[in-house]
Write an enzyme that holds these catalytic residues in place. Sequence first.
Site, PDB file in Angstrom:
ATOM      1  N   ILE A  38       0.832  -1.208   0.000  1.00 35.19           N
ATOM      2  CA  ILE A  38       0.000   0.000   0.000  1.00 35.19           C
ATOM      3  C   ILE A  38       0.867   1.259   0.000  1.00 35.19           C
ATOM      4  CG2 ILE A  38      -1.753   1.270   1.325  1.00 35.19           C
ATOM      5  CD1 ILE A  38      -2.535  -1.537   2.591  1.00 35.19           C
ATOM      6  N   ARG A  62      14.847  -0.868  -2.636  1.00 37.84           N
ATOM      7  CA  ARG A  62      13.450  -0.694  -3.076  1.00 37.84           C
ATOM      8  C   ARG A  62      13.116   0.805  -3.168  1.00 37.84           C
ATOM      9  NH1 ARG A  62       9.385  -4.737  -2.061  1.00 37.84           N
ATOM     10  NH2 ARG A  62      10.325  -6.760  -2.293  1.00 37.84           N
ATOM     11  N   ASP A  81      14.818   2.165  10.104  1.00 43.68           N
ATOM     12  CA  ASP A  81      13.791   1.494  10.905  1.00 43.68           C
ATOM     13  C   ASP A  81      13.033   2.552  11.714  1.00 43.68           C
ATOM     14  OD1 ASP A  81      12.447   0.049  12.942  1.00 43.68           O
ATOM     15  OD2 ASP A  81      13.905  -1.577  12.806  1.00 43.68           O
ATOM     16  N   ARG A 142       4.306  12.812  16.884  1.00 42.00           N
ATOM     17  CA  ARG A 142       4.545  13.846  17.907  1.00 42.00           C
ATOM     18  C   ARG A 142       5.522  14.902  17.381  1.00 42.00           C
ATOM     19  NH1 ARG A 142       3.907  12.850  23.386  1.00 42.00           N
ATOM     20  NH2 ARG A 142       4.600  10.681  23.296  1.00 42.00           N
ATOM     21  N   SER A 160      -4.717   1.816   9.423  1.00 43.38           N
ATOM     22  CA  SER A 160      -5.029   0.853  10.474  1.00 43.38           C
ATOM     23  C   SER A 160      -5.515  -0.448   9.834  1.00 43.38           C
ATOM     24  CB  SER A 160      -6.066   1.480  11.414  1.00 43.38           C
ATOM     25  OG  SER A 160      -6.368   0.599  12.450  1.00 43.38           O
ATOM     26  N   TYR A 174      -1.566  -8.056  16.897  1.00 45.00           N
ATOM     27  CA  TYR A 174      -1.860  -7.155  15.775  1.00 45.00           C
ATOM     28  C   TYR A 174      -3.144  -6.357  16.062  1.00 45.00           C
ATOM     29  CZ  TYR A 174      -2.706  -5.606  10.975  1.00 45.00           C
ATOM     30  OH  TYR A 174      -2.927  -4.831   9.851  1.00 45.00           O
ATOM     31  N   LYS A 178      -3.654  -2.236  16.407  1.00 37.99           N
ATOM     32  CA  LYS A 178      -4.543  -1.445  15.548  1.00 37.99           C
ATOM     33  C   LYS A 178      -5.685  -0.808  16.363  1.00 37.99           C
ATOM     34  CE  LYS A 178      -2.272  -2.072  11.672  1.00 37.99           C
ATOM     35  NZ  LYS A 178      -1.544  -0.977  11.019  1.00 37.99           N
ATOM     36  N   SER A 209      -0.611  -8.080  -0.451  1.00 40.93           N
ATOM     37  CA  SER A 209       0.714  -7.431  -0.484  1.00 40.93           C
ATOM     38  C   SER A 209       1.753  -8.426   0.033  1.00 40.93           C
ATOM     39  CB  SER A 209       0.695  -6.192   0.413  1.00 40.93           C
ATOM     40  OG  SER A 209       0.504  -6.619   1.755  1.00 40.93           O
TER      41      SER A 209
HETATM   42  N1  LIG Z   1      -1.998  -6.681   3.982  1.00 39.22           N
HETATM   43  C1  LIG Z   1      -3.141  -6.688   4.673  1.00 39.22           C
HETATM   44  O1  LIG Z   1      -3.918  -7.662   4.625  1.00 39.22           O
HETATM   45  C2  LIG Z   1      -3.521  -5.483   5.506  1.00 39.22           C
HETATM   46  C3  LIG Z   1      -4.851  -5.382   5.949  1.00 39.22           C
HETATM   47  C4  LIG Z   1      -5.213  -4.281   6.716  1.00 39.22           C
HETATM   48  C5  LIG Z   1      -4.275  -3.334   7.060  1.00 39.22           C
HETATM   49  N2  LIG Z   1      -2.982  -3.456   6.619  1.00 39.22           N
HETATM   50  C6  LIG Z   1      -2.021  -2.439   7.028  1.00 39.22           C
HETATM   51  O2  LIG Z   1      -1.543  -1.756   5.888  1.00 39.22           O
HETATM   52  C7  LIG Z   1      -0.226  -1.269   6.153  1.00 39.22           C
HETATM   53  C8  LIG Z   1       0.671  -1.595   4.964  1.00 39.22           C
HETATM   54  O3  LIG Z   1       0.746  -3.005   4.824  1.00 39.22           O
HETATM   55  P1  LIG Z   1       0.933  -3.749   3.419  1.00 39.22           P
HETATM   56  O4  LIG Z   1      -0.214  -4.674   3.265  1.00 39.22           O
HETATM   57  O5  LIG Z   1       1.232  -2.793   2.350  1.00 39.22           O
HETATM   58  O6  LIG Z   1       2.204  -4.667   3.794  1.00 39.22           O
HETATM   59  P2  LIG Z   1       3.702  -4.766   3.204  1.00 39.22           P
HETATM   60  O7  LIG Z   1       3.675  -4.894   1.724  1.00 39.22           O
HETATM   61  O8  LIG Z   1       4.335  -5.846   4.007  1.00 39.22           O
HETATM   62  O9  LIG Z   1       4.329  -3.349   3.574  1.00 39.22           O
HETATM   63  C9  LIG Z   1       4.780  -3.045   4.869  1.00 39.22           C
HETATM   64  C10 LIG Z   1       5.764  -1.914   4.770  1.00 39.22           C
HETATM   65  O10 LIG Z   1       6.189  -1.546   6.093  1.00 39.22           O
HETATM   66  C11 LIG Z   1       7.608  -1.421   6.096  1.00 39.22           C
HETATM   67  N3  LIG Z   1       8.115  -1.672   7.438  1.00 39.22           N
HETATM   68  C12 LIG Z   1       7.872  -2.735   8.237  1.00 39.22           C
HETATM   69  N4  LIG Z   1       8.535  -2.618   9.390  1.00 39.22           N
HETATM   70  C13 LIG Z   1       9.208  -1.443   9.332  1.00 39.22           C
HETATM   71  C14 LIG Z   1      10.079  -0.770  10.214  1.00 39.22           C
HETATM   72  N5  LIG Z   1      10.385  -1.269  11.424  1.00 39.22           N
HETATM   73  N6  LIG Z   1      10.609   0.414   9.826  1.00 39.22           N
HETATM   74  C15 LIG Z   1      10.309   0.936   8.604  1.00 39.22           C
HETATM   75  N7  LIG Z   1       9.477   0.345   7.737  1.00 39.22           N
HETATM   76  C16 LIG Z   1       8.944  -0.840   8.091  1.00 39.22           C
HETATM   77  C17 LIG Z   1       8.082  -2.437   5.054  1.00 39.22           C
HETATM   78  O11 LIG Z   1       9.332  -2.059   4.509  1.00 39.22           O
HETATM   79  P3  LIG Z   1      10.774  -2.670   4.874  1.00 39.22           P
HETATM   80  O12 LIG Z   1      10.593  -4.137   5.120  1.00 39.22           O
HETATM   81  O13 LIG Z   1      11.588  -2.360   3.654  1.00 39.22           O
HETATM   82  O14 LIG Z   1      11.217  -1.909   6.072  1.00 39.22           O
HETATM   83  C18 LIG Z   1       7.017  -2.264   3.986  1.00 39.22           C
HETATM   84  O15 LIG Z   1       7.344  -1.187   3.141  1.00 39.22           O
HETATM   85  C19 LIG Z   1       0.214  -1.898   7.472  1.00 39.22           C
HETATM   86  O16 LIG Z   1       0.112  -0.957   8.512  1.00 39.22           O
HETATM   87  C20 LIG Z   1      -0.775  -3.016   7.677  1.00 39.22           C
HETATM   88  O17 LIG Z   1      -0.980  -3.299   9.043  1.00 39.22           O
HETATM   89  C21 LIG Z   1      -2.589  -4.503   5.832  1.00 39.22           C
END
Ligand SMILES: NC(=O)c1ccc[n+]([C@@H]2O[C@H](COP(=O)([O-])OP(=O)(O)OC[C@H]3O[C@@H](n4cnc5c(N)ncnc54)[C@H](OP(=O)(O)O)[C@@H]3O)[C@@H](O)[C@H]2O)c1
Length: 277
Positions: A38, A62, A81, A142, A160, A174, A178, A209
Amino acid sequence: MSMSVICRWATRPAKWLDRVRLNPDGAVTIVTGASSGIGRCLCEMLSDRGATVVAVARRRERLEELRQRATVGKIIPVAGDITDGGVRESIIDVAANVRGGAVDLLVNNAGVGAIGPFADASPARLREVMEVNFFAPAELTRIAIKHLARSPAAVIANISSVLGHRAVPNKSEYCASKFAMHGWSDSLRAELAPRGIQVTLVSPSTTDSEFFDALVHTGADQTSSSIGSWTPDRVARAAMAAILARRSEVILSLGGKALVYADRIAPPIMNAILKQK
Ligand SMILES: NC(=O)c1ccc[n+]([C@@H]2O[C@H](COP(=O)([O-])OP(=O)(O)OC[C@H]3O[C@@H](n4cnc5c(N)ncnc54)[C@H](OP(=O)(O)O)[C@@H]3O)[C@@H](O)[C@H]2O)c1
């Protein structure tokens, strides 16, 4: 009260009707979790519409790809991070340098998941999920607030989940993270209204994703099944529409809405349906 006063009151423009929109063209924006899913789609959409995007994630290569595909100068990568306070400071410094200290949009999108029973999990799992999904975005926000307050139409968008409205078994950490983001967003929205900053809570359902490949402290035998996943692009388009309209909150997908509203109407029925056998 005279008739003319009543008429003036009744015909005044309702605040929600003349709501200021966020114009992405020239906006200074920050998106965390920019390396995939996303967040990556949001970076592309924002930069395509003229915003400068400070794109944050740990995977530097990336972010570099993202920078190269965008118009020169529109994507500024910050590799790091978000749980590191020094990284958070540099994100804000970089963004504040773009246009004299003002920041128009902060998207708290980076997140991780975990699956499996709480009783069998290590304390480290709870700690990591809460650090990435809640404490880091809260602390990043903040230090961003004073810069957002300098924008005419600022938005803090918190990505969220529908699981921040209704919790399910085997995702307790999780869901907790959220729910924390949800409660904090509602409180912050009320606090920041006088400073002209909107807080937009976006709650997607299952998204196709890399999220489920990057689960933390989760055994290979732990999986999650879901029907009707949205693509990250579709989620990002819906999130983008909510952000630009400066909406308070948006719940995405029919299934997500059904889960959330069924729980609001009849929590005992949802508790019975979700109870583990
Ligand atoms: N996928 C679902 O089913 C779903 C459903 C509802 C909500 N969401 C929410 O949508 C948001 C995006 O998720 P997504 O589905 O797009 O998953 P994703 O493709 O796994 O993307 C997660 C992103 O967060 C980054 N990240 C993780 N830990 C990090 C850290 N400690 N510091 C900096 N960056 C960090 C990752 O990059 P790096 O690994 O390169 O750091 C990656 O770019 C999340 O908040 C997730 O909870 C997802």
